[in-house]
Design an enzyme around this catalytic site. Structure first.
Site, short mmCIF file in Angstrom:
data_model
loop_
_atom_site.label_atom_id
_atom_site.label_comp_id
_atom_site.label_asym_id
_atom_site.label_seq_id
_atom_site.Cartn_x
_atom_site.Cartn_y
_atom_site.Cartn_z
N ASP A 234 36.62 28.66 36.92
CA ASP A 234 36.88 29.84 37.75
C ASP A 234 35.61 30.24 38.51
OD1 ASP A 234 38.46 31.80 38.85
OD2 ASP A 234 38.27 33.20 37.17
N GLU A 235 35.79 30.97 39.59
CA GLU A 235 34.65 31.50 40.39
C GLU A 235 33.71 30.37 40.82
OE1 GLU A 235 34.77 34.58 41.26
OE2 GLU A 235 35.70 35.72 39.64
N TYR B 277 35.05 45.96 47.14
CA TYR B 277 35.78 45.02 48.01
C TYR B 277 37.26 45.36 48.13
CZ TYR B 277 31.73 41.97 47.03
OH TYR B 277 30.48 41.44 46.88
N GLN C 231 32.67 29.50 43.55
CA GLN C 231 31.73 29.86 44.63
C GLN C 231 30.34 30.20 44.10
OE1 GLN C 231 34.24 31.92 43.73
NE2 GLN C 231 33.40 33.96 43.39
N GLY D 63 45.31 36.28 43.53
CA GLY D 63 45.98 35.62 42.41
C GLY D 63 45.40 34.26 42.06
N CYS E 5 47.51 43.12 52.06
CA CYS E 5 46.46 43.79 52.85
C CYS E 5 46.34 45.25 52.41
CB CYS E 5 46.76 43.68 54.34
SG CYS E 5 45.58 44.63 55.34
P1 ADP Z 1 41.84 36.77 42.17
O1 ADP Z 1 41.28 35.90 41.09
O2 ADP Z 1 42.32 35.99 43.36
O3 ADP Z 1 40.89 37.86 42.59
P2 ADP Z 1 43.64 37.74 40.11
O4 ADP Z 1 44.47 36.57 39.69
O5 ADP Z 1 42.53 38.15 39.22
O6 ADP Z 1 43.14 37.50 41.62
O7 ADP Z 1 44.53 39.02 40.26
C1 ADP Z 1 45.77 39.04 40.92
C2 ADP Z 1 46.44 40.37 40.61
O8 ADP Z 1 45.71 41.41 41.24
C3 ADP Z 1 47.82 40.53 41.13
O9 ADP Z 1 48.77 39.96 40.24
C4 ADP Z 1 47.98 42.04 41.21
O10 ADP Z 1 48.42 42.56 39.98
C5 ADP Z 1 46.56 42.54 41.42
N1 ADP Z 1 46.26 43.07 42.75
C6 ADP Z 1 45.43 44.11 42.99
N2 ADP Z 1 45.28 44.31 44.32
C7 ADP Z 1 46.04 43.39 44.93
C8 ADP Z 1 46.30 43.06 46.32
N3 ADP Z 1 45.73 43.75 47.32
N4 ADP Z 1 47.11 42.02 46.58
C9 ADP Z 1 47.70 41.33 45.58
N5 ADP Z 1 47.49 41.59 44.26
C10 ADP Z 1 46.67 42.59 43.94
P1 TMP Z 2 37.76 37.37 42.43
O1 TMP Z 2 38.00 36.44 43.59
O2 TMP Z 2 38.21 36.77 41.13
O3 TMP Z 2 38.29 38.72 42.66
O4 TMP Z 2 36.19 37.51 42.22
C1 TMP Z 2 35.29 37.40 43.28
C2 TMP Z 2 33.89 37.76 42.83
O5 TMP Z 2 32.97 37.42 43.88
C3 TMP Z 2 33.66 39.24 42.55
O6 TMP Z 2 32.74 39.39 41.46
C4 TMP Z 2 32.98 39.75 43.81
C5 TMP Z 2 32.20 38.55 44.28
N1 TMP Z 2 31.99 38.44 45.74
C6 TMP Z 2 30.72 38.13 46.21
O7 TMP Z 2 29.77 37.99 45.43
N2 TMP Z 2 30.52 37.99 47.57
C7 TMP Z 2 31.55 38.12 48.46
O8 TMP Z 2 31.31 37.97 49.68
C8 TMP Z 2 32.86 38.44 47.96
C9 TMP Z 2 34.01 38.58 48.91
C10 TMP Z 2 33.03 38.60 46.59
MG MG Z 3 39.49 35.74 40.03
ZN ZN Z 4 46.47 44.35 57.48
#
Ligand code: ADP
Ligand code: TMP
Ligand code: MG
Ligand code: ZN
Length: 197
Positions: A83-84, A169, A86, A15, A140
């Site tokens: 955002d992102e 992932y 990293q 999130g 998880c």
């Molecule tokens: P992040 O940027 O941290 O990857 P996002 O804000 O894009 O996360 O997405 C969060 C949303 O992903 C949650 O509101 C939910 O709808 C969805 N989601 C999918 N898989 C999961 C998970 N394993 N745990 C929590 N939310 C998840």
């Molecule tokens: P998210 O946190 O918004 O889901 O996006 C993470 C992005 O980073 C997604 O494009 C996958 C990428 N990623 C890597 O490049 N290396 C990593 O080790 C991990 C965990 C994610």
């Molecule tokens: Mg994200």
């Molecule tokens: Zn677990």
């Protein structure tokens, strides 16, 4: 008054982007001037859009290098959202410090660790500079508890920079990560830099 830096970190699906966009909405509701940046590397949902895993979207400025943000920051802005983080080079720290000194609030979101549990350096440096750190958890994928702090790579590609989503992932808790890694399944079973020293 100088600006404040808020850094939102956690594993994938925790999130981070949702929280970043919710802060952005607060500024927009208050008719404040904002800018949202994303790295050009992340082309998951097209170039000029930030999107959450649940489908929320916002218009963003896509930049390759941190210094490419500077031309967009000439006029007075109330808050900058990134955002992102990293995926950005370490010059992001200089850009963020400049903004803070110019009284701009900065909100950053990104992964704290790779799927191998190595820290992402730019995120790590931002965490040191932050006024506020928000550490998120995901559900998880294996045990279903809301305690996932790690990302596990289910595909065999060993690269720590590899844009993708559910096809590559999953979010897991530490216990489930160790069980999966022990079973030798996926690229995360290769171990971290620390293990390999
Ligand atoms: P992040 O940027 O941290 O990857 P996002 O804000 O894009 O996360 O997405 C969060 C949303 O992903 C949650 O509101 C939910 O709808 C969805 N989601 C999918 N898989 C999961 C998970 N394993 N745990 C929590 N939310 C998840
Ligand atoms: P998210 O946190 O918004 O889901 O996006 C993470 C992005 O980073 C997604 O494009 C996958 C990428 N990623 C890597 O490049 N290396 C990593 O080790 C991990 C965990 C994610
Ligand atoms: Mg994200
Ligand atoms: Zn677990």
């Amino acid at each position: 008054m100088s600006g404040k830096l808020t850094v939102i970190v956690g594993p994938m699906y925790s999130g981070k982007t949702t929280e970043l966009l919710s802060y952005l909405e607060i500024y927009k509701l208050g008719k404040k001037k904002t800018l949202l940046f994303k790295p050009a590397l992340d082309v998951r949902y097209g170039t000029d859009v930030v999107k959450t895993h649940s489908g929320l979207e916002a218009q963003a400025v896509s930049v390759e290098f941190s210094k490419d943000m500077l031309p967009h920051l000439q006029e007075k802005i109330d808050a900058v959202f990134i955002d992102e983080v990293q995926f950005f080079d370490k010059d992001l720290i200089k850009v963020v410090r400049k903004l803070l000194d110019e009284n701009v609030n900065v909100f950053c979101a990104g992964l704290d660790m790779t799927f191998k549990q190595n820290p992402f350096e730019t995120t790590m440096l931002l965490l040191a500079l932050a006024n506020e750190v928000i550490k998120k958890r995901a559900v998880c994928h294996v045990c279903g508890e809301h305690n996932a702090t790690l990302t596990y790579k289910i595909s065999d590609n060993d690269s720590e920079i590899d844009v993708g989503g559910k096809e590559k992932y999953i979010a897991v808790c530490r216990d489930c990560y160790n069980k999966l890694a022990g079973s030798g399944h996926g690229a995360s079973s290769g171990g971290s830099d620390e293990d390999n020293r």
